[in-house]
Structure formats: C-alpha cells, structure tokens
Design an enzyme around this catalytic site. Sequence first.
Site, PDB file in Angstrom:
ATOM      1  N   TYR A 102       0.840  -1.202   0.000  1.00  0.00           N
ATOM      2  CA  TYR A 102       0.000   0.000   0.000  1.00  0.00           C
ATOM      3  C   TYR A 102       0.873   1.250   0.000  1.00  0.00           C
ATOM      4  O   TYR A 102       0.685   2.165  -0.814  1.00  0.00           O
ATOM      5  CB  TYR A 102      -0.928  -0.016   1.219  1.00  0.00           C
ATOM      6  CG  TYR A 102      -1.885   1.149   1.260  1.00  0.00           C
ATOM      7  CD1 TYR A 102      -3.051   1.140   0.511  1.00  0.00           C
ATOM      8  CD2 TYR A 102      -1.622   2.265   2.044  1.00  0.00           C
ATOM      9  CE1 TYR A 102      -3.941   2.207   0.530  1.00  0.00           C
ATOM     10  CE2 TYR A 102      -2.496   3.339   2.080  1.00  0.00           C
ATOM     11  CZ  TYR A 102      -3.651   3.300   1.325  1.00  0.00           C
ATOM     12  OH  TYR A 102      -4.520   4.360   1.350  1.00  0.00           O
ATOM     13  N   THR A 153     -14.829   4.661   5.919  1.00  0.00           N
ATOM     14  CA  THR A 153     -15.211   3.834   4.771  1.00  0.00           C
ATOM     15  C   THR A 153     -15.070   2.378   5.196  1.00  0.00           C
ATOM     16  O   THR A 153     -14.604   2.084   6.302  1.00  0.00           O
ATOM     17  CB  THR A 153     -14.290   4.079   3.557  1.00  0.00           C
ATOM     18  OG1 THR A 153     -12.961   3.640   3.883  1.00  0.00           O
ATOM     19  CG2 THR A 153     -14.259   5.549   3.157  1.00  0.00           C
ATOM     20  N   THR A 171     -11.635   1.506   6.467  1.00  0.00           N
ATOM     21  CA  THR A 171     -11.197   1.940   7.799  1.00  0.00           C
ATOM     22  C   THR A 171     -12.115   1.453   8.924  1.00  0.00           C
ATOM     23  O   THR A 171     -11.894   1.806  10.078  1.00  0.00           O
ATOM     24  CB  THR A 171     -11.112   3.475   7.874  1.00  0.00           C
ATOM     25  OG1 THR A 171     -12.411   4.027   7.648  1.00  0.00           O
ATOM     26  CG2 THR A 171     -10.109   4.030   6.881  1.00  0.00           C
TER      27      THR A 171
END
Length: 161
Positions: free
Chosen positions: A66, A101, A104
Amino acid sequence: MGAPQIPIDELSITQWNDVVAVNLTGVFLCARAAFALMKQQRPQGGRIINNGSISAQVPRAMSAPYTATKHAITGLTKSLSLDGRIHGIACGQIDIGNATTSMTSHMSHGALQADGSTREEPTMNVQHVAEAIVQMANLPLNANIQFMTIMATQMPFIGRG
C-alpha cells in the site's frame, strides 16, 4: 486497496501484484485515458485529482504494498503535472487519512501502531473528503492545489513512524 498487515516475507507475490494493479496501474490507466481526451478536446485541458494517502508521507506498520503504491502515486502526480502543463492539464493529489469507509471500519476496534500495539483510531466523515475534492475541482485551470492532506484531527499521523 490494501494487503493483509503481515511481515513482508509472508506477503505473496499475488497479494503484492493485486495492490499494485488496483492502486497504481488503475490510476495510470485512468490518467492515460483522461490525458488523451483532454489533449484532443478544444479547448485543451482539464483536471486530474489522484487519490493518494497520508501513507505516501508516513507509512503504517506492515503496509509495504500500500505504502509503495501511494508513494508511486505522488511521483505519477508530479509527472502528470509536468507533462500536462503544455496541454492545460492540471493534476493534483489528495492524501486522505482515516475517512470512515469500509477500508477503515476496523479502526474503531483497533489499528496496528508502529510500536506493535493496537489502538482505536479516530475517523472522519467521508463527506469532508468529497468537499475537499470539490474545492480542488472548482479551481480555474490556471490554479492548482498540487497536494492536499485531509485527515481525522486526532488520528496518529504527526509523529507516526
């Protein structure tokens, strides 16, 4: 898209490639298509806003795929800004930290910290991110927000790492 928070030596090539395909190649493909359209239209120009992350500045523990892709998005954003300049194409990046979201949702139960502990982290309403993007998008093309960071005020970012 993220990969499991596991040591890099346990991360599969497939897991790595999946994150790179979505987070980096996907952005490249969208930008390439947008560039082609924006260069051909009359008048030329437009605006591209890339989805970065605060991980482009400060990584989380066990987040190599990421973090690497979000660093790459920063480089891509800078390159697109330079290459787009002669065509009236502005490119900026929004670095988002802890918007509420599905990505998270686990943070209310605890997120892995740099010291190995797990702690709950605050999040912010994703509507604030949308409003920030609208602010970037509404600028005239002779002005650009190159990089914007928006994050939950109380999240561990400053001092993280």
